[in-house]
Scaffold this motif. Structure first.
Motif, PDB file in Angstrom:
ATOM      1  N   ALA A  81       0.829  -1.205   0.000  1.00 18.58           N
ATOM      2  CA  ALA A  81       0.000   0.000   0.000  1.00 18.58           C
ATOM      3  C   ALA A  81       0.862   1.253   0.000  1.00 18.58           C
ATOM      4  CB  ALA A  81      -0.930  -0.002   1.208  1.00 18.58           C
ATOM      5  N   SER A  82       1.996   1.216   0.695  1.00 14.03           N
ATOM      6  CA  SER A  82       2.908   2.358   0.712  1.00 14.03           C
ATOM      7  C   SER A  82       3.472   2.616  -0.688  1.00 14.03           C
ATOM      8  CB  SER A  82       4.055   2.113   1.697  1.00 14.03           C
ATOM      9  OG  SER A  82       3.567   1.966   3.016  1.00 14.03           O
ATOM     10  N   VAL A  83       3.807   1.528  -1.408  1.00 12.42           N
ATOM     11  CA  VAL A  83       4.283   1.659  -2.789  1.00 12.42           C
ATOM     12  C   VAL A  83       3.205   2.318  -3.650  1.00 12.42           C
ATOM     13  CG1 VAL A  83       4.924   0.360  -4.866  1.00 12.42           C
ATOM     14  CG2 VAL A  83       5.890  -0.271  -2.648  1.00 12.42           C
ATOM     15  N   SER A  84       1.948   1.905  -3.438  1.00  8.40           N
ATOM     16  CA  SER A  84       0.830   2.491  -4.178  1.00  8.40           C
ATOM     17  C   SER A  84       0.751   4.001  -3.957  1.00  8.40           C
ATOM     18  CB  SER A  84      -0.489   1.836  -3.743  1.00  8.40           C
ATOM     19  OG  SER A  84      -1.593   2.537  -4.276  1.00  8.40           O
ATOM     20  N   LEU A  85       0.808   4.421  -2.696  1.00 10.14           N
ATOM     21  CA  LEU A  85       0.682   5.844  -2.387  1.00 10.14           C
ATOM     22  C   LEU A  85       1.875   6.638  -2.915  1.00 10.14           C
ATOM     23  CD1 LEU A  85      -0.760   5.637   1.248  1.00 10.14           C
ATOM     24  CD2 LEU A  85      -1.996   5.976  -0.891  1.00 10.14           C
ATOM     25  N   LEU A  86       3.062   6.030  -2.902  1.00  5.51           N
ATOM     26  CA  LEU A  86       4.236   6.696  -3.471  1.00  5.51           C
ATOM     27  C   LEU A  86       4.101   6.846  -4.990  1.00  5.51           C
ATOM     28  CD1 LEU A  86       7.182   5.108  -1.448  1.00  5.51           C
ATOM     29  CD2 LEU A  86       6.445   7.503  -1.406  1.00  5.51           C
ATOM     30  N   ALA A  87       3.532   5.828  -5.642  1.00  2.40           N
ATOM     31  CA  ALA A  87       3.316   5.917  -7.094  1.00  2.40           C
ATOM     32  C   ALA A  87       2.328   7.031  -7.421  1.00  2.40           C
ATOM     33  CB  ALA A  87       2.804   4.571  -7.624  1.00  2.40           C
ATOM     34  N   PHE A  88       1.246   7.125  -6.643  1.00  4.28           N
ATOM     35  CA  PHE A  88       0.300   8.230  -6.840  1.00  4.28           C
ATOM     36  C   PHE A  88       0.994   9.577  -6.634  1.00  4.28           C
ATOM     37  CE2 PHE A  88      -3.315   5.212  -5.985  1.00  4.28           C
ATOM     38  CZ  PHE A  88      -4.009   5.483  -7.144  1.00  4.28           C
ATOM     39  N   ALA A  89       1.803   9.670  -5.569  1.00  3.75           N
ATOM     40  CA  ALA A  89       2.514  10.920  -5.283  1.00  3.75           C
ATOM     41  C   ALA A  89       3.435  11.298  -6.443  1.00  3.75           C
ATOM     42  CB  ALA A  89       3.310  10.790  -3.989  1.00  3.75           C
ATOM     43  N   ALA A  90       4.177  10.318  -6.970  1.00  2.92           N
ATOM     44  CA  ALA A  90       5.075  10.579  -8.097  1.00  2.92           C
ATOM     45  C   ALA A  90       4.296  11.079  -9.309  1.00  2.92           C
ATOM     46  CB  ALA A  90       5.848   9.308  -8.445  1.00  2.92           C
ATOM     47  N   TYR A 150       0.150  19.328  -6.953  1.00  3.47           N
ATOM     48  CA  TYR A 150       1.241  19.331  -5.974  1.00  3.47           C
ATOM     49  C   TYR A 150       0.713  18.990  -4.573  1.00  3.47           C
ATOM     50  CZ  TYR A 150       5.390  20.882  -3.429  1.00  3.47           C
ATOM     51  OH  TYR A 150       6.489  20.925  -2.613  1.00  3.47           O
ATOM     52  N   ILE A 151      -0.405  19.599  -4.199  1.00  6.99           N
ATOM     53  CA  ILE A 151      -1.026  19.309  -2.901  1.00  6.99           C
ATOM     54  C   ILE A 151      -1.410  17.830  -2.806  1.00  6.99           C
ATOM     55  CG2 ILE A 151      -3.059  19.755  -1.467  1.00  6.99           C
ATOM     56  CD1 ILE A 151      -2.935  22.675  -2.545  1.00  6.99           C
ATOM     57  N   SER A 152      -1.933  17.282  -3.911  1.00  8.38           N
ATOM     58  CA  SER A 152      -2.302  15.862  -3.936  1.00  8.38           C
ATOM     59  C   SER A 152      -1.094  14.981  -3.665  1.00  8.38           C
ATOM     60  CB  SER A 152      -2.908  15.495  -5.297  1.00  8.38           C
ATOM     61  OG  SER A 152      -4.094  16.211  -5.535  1.00  8.38           O
ATOM     62  N   GLY A 153       0.032  15.317  -4.298  1.00  5.05           N
ATOM     63  CA  GLY A 153       1.251  14.543  -4.080  1.00  5.05           C
ATOM     64  C   GLY A 153       1.675  14.542  -2.623  1.00  5.05           C
TER      65      GLY A 153
END
Length: 520
Positions: free
Chosen positions: A341-350, A485-488
Motif C-alpha cells: 500500500a505504501s508503494v501504491s501511495l508513493l506511485a500516486f505521489a510521483a 502538488y497538494i495531492s502529491g
C-alpha cells in the motif's frame, strides 16, 4: 434465526470462474453508472427541455440514494441474506436502468435514478463478501484483486463510453447498456450462489437511526453537489444544508453507539486496522477521484481537448492497473500489505508531482507518462488496503464493514471532487490577479504580444481581450498545478496512517480471508 446453510466449501473450477465473472459484471455495471452519465448531462438536458443546472440532478439523485443505502448493507444482509439481497438489488438495478432510458420527463428520470442509486448501494460491498466466501482462504487476495480490477476500470471507461454513446446514439443507451450486462450477472449469480445463502437474523428496524442517516447523508450530498453552483457558504441554502447535516450527524452517532440493534455498526471504528485502513482508503480514493474529474475538465476547458479524447488520456491507467492487479493479489499473501500500500501511495505521489510541473505547451506524451505511473498506483491500491481494513473481523461482520468502508470511500470521492473544483476556481482567480499585476503598458512581453495580435487585423481593445483569455488559460494551468502538488503531498502523508494498522494475520486477529472463509 432462519434456517440456512452455514458452512459452504469454497468454489473451484468452472463454478468459481462463472461466479467471479457474474459478480464482477454486476460490480462493473454499478461503478460504471456512477460516471457514465456525467458527460451526457448536456445532451440529456437538451432532450428533456431543461437547463443544465436542472440536469445535474440526474447525478445528484443517484449519489444521494446510493450514499444512504451503502452503510445499510450489513443490516439488510442479516435480515434478507447476502445472496438474496445481491440478486434482488441487481434485478432492481436493471429495471431501474430501463426506467431511466424510457423516462419522458426529468421528474420521471430522477425517480428512476433514485431507485437505481438505492439498489446499487448493497451491490458493491456484497460483491466483495460473495467473492471472498467463494475463494479458498489462501486465495482471498486474488479474489480482492479480481474485484478491484472491475472497480478500477469502470470509472475510466464511464466517461469514454458515455461520450461515445451520446455522440453516436441517443442518451437512453447509456442506461440500456446495463440491461444485457445485468441479465448475465443475475443468471450467473443465481446459478452459482443460490445454494450458498448466509445466515439471517430477524433484527428489529432501527427507525430513528434510519431517519437520521437519511437526513444527514442526504443534506451533505446535496450540499456537495450544489455548493459550487450556489457559491457555497455565501448561500443560505448551503448554510441550512450544512447545519442540518451536522446536527443530524451528531445525533446519529450518539444514537447508533447506544442502540442495541444499530442500523450502522459504528463500533467497527474501535478496531485499529479497520479505522486506519478505512480512513487511508477513503482519503486516497477521494484524492484520486477528484483528480480524474479535474484533469479531463482542465483538458476540455483550457487545452482544447474533446470529451472523448480527455477521457482517453486516463485510459492507460486502467489498462496498466488491470494488467498488474493479479500480481498484486499474489504478492499480498507473501509481503506485508502495508508495504505494498505504501508503494501504491508513493506511485500516486510521483504521478501528481510530475503533473504539478505541467506548462501551457503540455503534449500528449507528457500527459500519458504520469498516467502510466498512476496505473501502478491503482494496481497496488485496493487489494492491500482492503486486506488491512477487513483484517481481524469475524465472518458475520464482513458485509457491514465492507458497506461502511465503501460508503466512506464514495463519500470522500464526492467531498474531494467538490473541494477540488472550488479550490481550482479560487486558485485560478488568485493566479489571474497576480498575473494581471504585471500586465502594464510598460511590460515588454505584454507590448510584444499585443503588437503581434494587432498585426493580424484586430484593434487595440480586441488585443487586450485576446491577452486576457491567454491569462485565463495560464491562471487555470497554475491553479491545477497547485492542486496536483497538494495531492502529491497528501498521498505521501497517508503512508504514516497505513502503518498505524496491524499487519493482517499478525498481532491477533486473523485476516480478511480467514473471516471470509466462514462468511456463508
Amino acid at each position: 434465526m432462519s434456517e440456512t446453510h452455514i458452512d459452504h466449501p469454497p468454489l473451484s473450477g468452472a463454478k468459481l470462474a462463472i461466479g467471479t465473472i457474474a459478480v464482477s459484471l454486476a460490480t462493473f455495471m454499478n461503478v460504471l453508472d456512477t460516471s457514465i452519465a456525467n458527460v451526457s448531462i448536456p445532451t440529456i438536458s437538451g432532450n428533456l427541455g431543461v437547463s443544465s443546472d436542472q440536469g445535474t440532478w440526474v447525478i445528484t439523485s443517484f449519489a444521494v440514494s446510493n450514499a444512504i443505502a451503502l452503510p445499510l448493507t450489513g443490516w439488510l444482509s442479516q435480515r434478507v441474506g447476502q445472496v438474496r439481497l445481491f440478486i434482488s438489488a441487481t434485478v432492481l438495478f436493471v429495471i431501474a436502468s430501463w426506467l431511466c432510458g424510457i423516462a419522458p420527463t426529468l421528474p420521471v428520470l430522477l425517480l428512476a435514478r433514485v431507485l437505481q442509486g438505492a439498489v446499487a448501494g448493497p451491490m458493491i460491498p456484497l460483491s466483495q463478501s460473495l467473492l471472498l466466501a467463494a475463494f479458498p482462504r489462501a486465495k482471498a487476495p486474488v479474489a480482492l484483486a479480481l474485484w478491484s480490477m472491475t472497480t478500477l476500470t469502470a470509472p475510466v471507461a464511464g466517461p469514454i463510453l458515455g461520450g461515445w454513446i451520446s455522440d453516436n446514439y441517443t442518451w437512453p443507451w447509456i442506461f440500456y447498456v446495463n440491461i444485457p450486462v445485468g441479465i448475465l450477472a443475475i443468471a450467473g449469480t443465481w446459478l452459482i450462489f443460490r445454494d450458498r445463502e448466509s445466515v439471517t437474523h430477524k433484527l428489529p428496524i432501527d427507525k430513528l437511526g434510519l431517519v437520521l442517516l437519511v437526513i444527514w447523508v442526504g443534506a451533505l450530498q446535496i450540499m456537495l453537489d450544489k455548493g459550487k453552483d450556489l457559491d457555497w457558504f455565501n448561500s443560505p441554502v448551503v448554510i441550512a444544508l450544512a447545519a442540518t447535516s451536522a446536527i443530524a450527524f451528531v445525533y446519529f452517532v450518539a444514537w447508533e453507539l447506544t442502540d442495541r440493534h444499530p442500523i450502522v455498526d459504528l463500533s467497527l471504528f474501535k478496531l485499529r486496522s479497520f479505522s486506519a485502513g478505512t480512513i487511508a482508503l477513503s482519503v486516497a480514493y477521494g484524492l484520486y477521484f477528484a483528480n480524474i474529474v479535474l484533469l479531463p475538465l482542465w483538458l476540455q476547458t483550457d487545452v482544447g481537448y474533446r470529451a472523448t479524447d480527455a477521457g482517453l488520456v486516463l485510459a492507460p491507467a486502467g489498462l496498466v492497473a488491470v494488467a498488474l492487479t493479479p500480481f498484486t493479489g499474489k504478492l499480498v499473501g507473501r509481503i506485508d500489505p502495508r508495504l505494498i500500500a505504501s508503494v501504491s501511495l508513493l506511485a500516486f505521489a510521483a504521478c501528481f508531482f510530475w503533473r504539478a510541473n505541467y506548462t501551457s505547451d503540455v503534449d500528449t506524451r507528457s500527459l500519458m507518462i504520469p498516467t502510466l505511473i498512476q496505473g501502478i498506483g491503482l494496481a497496488t491500491f485496493f487489494v492491500p488496503l482492503l486486506g488491512i481494513t477487513l483484517s481481524g473481523l469475524p465472518a458475520s461482520r464482513i458485509a457491514a464493514a465492507s458497506g461502511l468502508s465503501n460508503f466512506l470511500r464514495i463519500l470522500c470521492g464526492g467531498i474531494g471532487t467538490s473541494i477540488f473544483q472550488t479550490a481550482w476556481d479560487h486558485r485560478s482567480i488568485r493566479h489571474h490577479a497576480q498575473l494581471n499585476e504585471v500586465t502594464t503598458s510598460y511590460n515588454p512581453a505584454f507590448q510584444q504580444f499585443t503588437s503581434q495580435v494587432q498585426r493580424i487585423g484586430v484593434d487595440h481593445q480586441q488585443a487586450y481581450g485576446v491577452f486576457n483569455r491567454v491569462m485565463d488559460q495560464q491562471a487555470a494551468l497554475l491553479g491545477v498545478d497547485d492542486l496536483f502538488y497538494i495531492s502529491g503531498i497528501l498521498f505521501v502523508a497517508l503512508i504514516a496512517l497505513i502503518w498505524i494498522a496491524k499487519r493482517p494475520g499478525h498481532g491477533g486477529g486473523g485476516d480478511a480471508s480467514a473471516a471470509a472463509s466462514g462468511a456463508h
